[in-house]
Scaffold this active site. Structure first.
Site, PDB file in Angstrom:
ATOM      1  N   GLY A   1      14.364   5.588 -12.902  1.00  0.00           N
ATOM      2  CA  GLY A   1      14.984   6.489 -11.929  1.00  0.00           C
ATOM      3  C   GLY A   1      14.138   6.699 -10.676  1.00  0.00           C
ATOM      4  O   GLY A   1      13.001   6.222 -10.581  1.00  0.00           O
ATOM      5  N   HIS A   2      14.702   7.439  -9.751  1.00  0.00           N
ATOM      6  CA  HIS A   2      14.006   7.653  -8.476  1.00  0.00           C
ATOM      7  C   HIS A   2      12.738   8.492  -8.648  1.00  0.00           C
ATOM      8  O   HIS A   2      12.689   9.407  -9.451  1.00  0.00           O
ATOM      9  CB  HIS A   2      14.915   8.258  -7.417  1.00  0.00           C
ATOM     10  N   ASN A   3      11.731   8.114  -7.882  1.00  0.00           N
ATOM     11  CA  ASN A   3      10.455   8.835  -7.832  1.00  0.00           C
ATOM     12  C   ASN A   3       9.674   8.800  -9.133  1.00  0.00           C
ATOM     13  O   ASN A   3       8.729   9.569  -9.319  1.00  0.00           O
ATOM     14  CB  ASN A   3      10.670  10.282  -7.384  1.00  0.00           C
TER      15      ASN A   3
END
Lengths: 350, 350, 350
Positions: free
Chosen positions: A241-243
């Site tokens: 996922g993001h980050n």
């Protein structure tokens, strides 16, 4: 193709017992190796297979040298598994036909892209404005390298890899077919029962010597970047996922899902199908078993597991039904303990 | 690029405290924001970070206005998270270079396809016979739009999306790379130990404002269509089986699997890695935790979970072993309770 | 398109009750069928729906013939579900416009490739050196057929399938979009905290009549090949590790992960989201429930399950907390049993 034993030891070291001219036809598993094949025995606990294998030549550790020698040719190496790994690389190099450098006439490369020496670009690949393909990079058929993205030196993108705008991949990486780097992270603000998109303005930064398996996805960050450090190995069909931040030399098996903003340490291993929830932190040296769900930060190195043990279906049904009563069982047990305690006290009264 | 604070408030509303000429260089998370950055504080419980962040400007709710003002410039908005979401959209619009309308000369568009105004089609995309690309649709490189399929107005297909024959996508949708819409559902009739294929004659119908993550698959229906209603948000690597119906504004995190003919209500959320078995019905407003397996219909709104809690491996091994005895434990506990009951009765006998 | 009832029975057999000229407009599910539609009733337990459906014609088993006849036209077949499966195939054949044989001018086919009669190759497909496309094979847009790979007779590769170097697919197979056959297996030797790649020198061999769902991955073997036997059916987003062997006519639902060197028997079924760990053996006729994790070999045919039962979240929290005490509970129960045993012995002393 076949290669003489002498060439192997000359290239990779180790102690050779047997003629340098002995031809090796194939690298093979111990169990299925034939007379012209070379196989390895990683550890002393596989020693019993030395006498049963048909392999012509064995790679063995020093502790098994005598036993191996008694049956025929061998290479003695301190770490046979590592030796074998390097041998597979050498073996492939002897055979492989790397694509000649150059841009396939059927590729679409933007005039502003920076294509260094020794780069190959396959048919129907698309390289966007301002993208950079460093020396020796190999971009397969149907790849998309987005605007301003960077592919590092000697990195291989197998056919059909998508590298999003402004995302970067380091040197000597391997990305397998179907990989998607830099799709939007999953971010929405709730508003009156609907979802308002949070545009994902960060990118993905991937270090050196990273390998990413087929159809694995790494989303771009919401504001900051998603980061994969050096030496990370990801198997197929993984979702990052993001980050998320994955520390150096961490390895994940297939079908793992890591939710947004999780921070995973270095030298971790995550088993196949495991899930790591968002915003958690895993220390360096955390090992998660297959199919386990990480629901809290794991701040101490160690081995963690959470998975329902498999059973024949009838037994499972009984135990699963009881599991839904477990807290009630615990309370009943406590009541029983108190009743006994009470009875004992009564008995000991004068 | 940088934008003056005044432009932001002019476009998005809210109450501005600070010079309209103050330049914002970047949208940033509170924790890593620097002096020229703008960050948001969603709720009062993050108030302590107002004093520690280095962000030049904050978006805050009215309850934090005084505290934010005491440290510098801010925007006051009723729902800072929603404000921030809209700001990311505005910020991207200021920067984005949308592909100019037009069909790339390297695309393959069937002469019978209906391509409306403002449509862009990327290199190596394939648009089939009778397909329709509505006004403003953007079809990325390597996409395939099958025969008779429809892409709605202003919908974006990122590079390498496959939209199968006769499948339709509504307006303002975003489909990320690797998405496959309209592969065959998994249907076979058993016959003499083998499987006879049931051809999948339905299609996929996707509503408006739907977002679908990278490498997610939505299968076509067996006879009727698979349906995704308006406003649904699907993350990456999700599997939606044939004849599934997903209600409006439902969101699913990565790696979810929904088996055939499941009917999921509106405004549901399904956590990452969860599995919904076939032919089940989930009411509106059902929330399923990550990695949970839905094995029965959930007809009441609420929050449902089923997941083995993670533990250090040694503890897990002991508990998992006991779990296989759980039903037996329950019976033993019952026997104990009966023994105590009997003993008490004996004691109270005259 | 519509077809007369007589044509169907002529092509597929069964006993017809009703005019041969009765036009069938659509194949439909019982529940949503309309007057011009044909639906099937698989088993006697669905008999109640015979009277409620609006379908114009029903396929029924002999046991329901009288009931069906009482309401109108029908086809009597020994196995209505099988009959229906074959009917979907016939129905599609009547409608389908198969691509005409020939190589699209926008494809890239190596001059040394062996392209037999009746083969079609779609736009932007890439066929490598020495690859073989057998009679009637259909290679969709954006497919990559690697060097020396083989596509069997009448096998269909939907758009965007990657078939790696030297991998082979048998006859009459169907591979859906996004499938990756022959990416590298996940093999690394640990060395000083980093991972040394083991080059994957094997290939993938797929039998006849195999179907593989969208975005599913099958990795090439490390030394020997990964093998998928005849008649295997794999759903979407499945991961098959290197050197896995899947026996004939085994079926796996979506999102399954099978780790390296697992050997799965013939006629098995694996439920969606299940995980099979590496180096295990599953006998013929093993059936694994959805989301179960196979952690040991299953050497006897049967039905196996391991999955935490879903519950409302509050109940789950209590039971999950108690589960972490389960082994302790077991010990407490044992202590209670011993206390009672002791008390009984004391009471029975003379």
């Amino acid at each position: 193709m076949s290669k003489p034993l002498g060439d192997i030891v000359e290239a990779l070291g180790g102690t050779r017992h047997g003629s340098p001219d002995l031809l090796i036809h194939r690298l093979a598993p111990l169990a299925t190796a034939r007379a012209g094949d070379l196989a390895f025995v990683a550890q002393a606990r596989y020693a019993s297979q030395i006498d049963s294998t048909a392999a012509g030549v064995l790679i063995v550790p020093p502790s098994l040298e005598a036993q191996a020698l008694a049956r025929g040719a061998c290479i003695v190496a301190d770490d046979p598994y590592l030796y074998f790994a390097r041998l597979t690389q050498w073996w492939r190099q002897q055979n492989e036909t790397t694509p000649p450098p150059g841009i396939d006439p059927l590729a679409s490369v933007h005039s502003s892209a920076n294509v260094e020496d020794g780069v190959s670009v396959g048919p129907f690949a698309v390289v966007g404005e301002g993208a950079r393909l460093a020396r020796g990079a190999r971009v397969g058929a149907h790849c998309v390298v987005g605007e301003g993205a960077r592919v590092g030196e000697d990195t291989v993108l197998h056919p059909r890899v998508t590298l999003g705008q402004a995302c970067t991949v380091g040197d000597r990486c391997v990305l397998h077919s179907g990989v998607v780097i830099g799709a939007d992270g999953f971010g929405f603000a709730p508003h009156k029962g609907a979802w308002v998109k949070i545009e994902q303005l960060g990118a993905v930064r991937i270090g050196n010597d990273v390998e990413i398996g087929a159809n694995t996805c790494i989303d771009r960050g919401a504001l900051d970047d998603t980061v994969i450090e050096d030496g990370v190995k990801l198997d197929n069909l993984i979702q990052i996922g993001h980050n998320v931040h994955v520390g150096a030399h961490t390895a994940m098996a297939g079908c793992v899902g890591v939710a947004g903003s999780a921070t995973i340490g270095a030298h971790c291993t995550i088993g196949g199908g495991a899930v790591v929830l968002g915003h958690l932190r895993l220390a360096d040296g955390v090992h998660v078993s297959a199919a386990s769900v990480v629901t809290r930060s794991l701040l101490k190195p160690g081995h963690y597991t959470g998975m329902f043990p498999i059973d024949d279906n009838a037994s499972w049904e009984k135990n699963a039904a009881s599991l839904k009563q477990l807290n009630r069982l615990r309370e009943r047990l406590k009541a029983v303990e108190q009743a006994i305690e009470q009875a004992l006290q009564n008995n000991t009264k004068p």
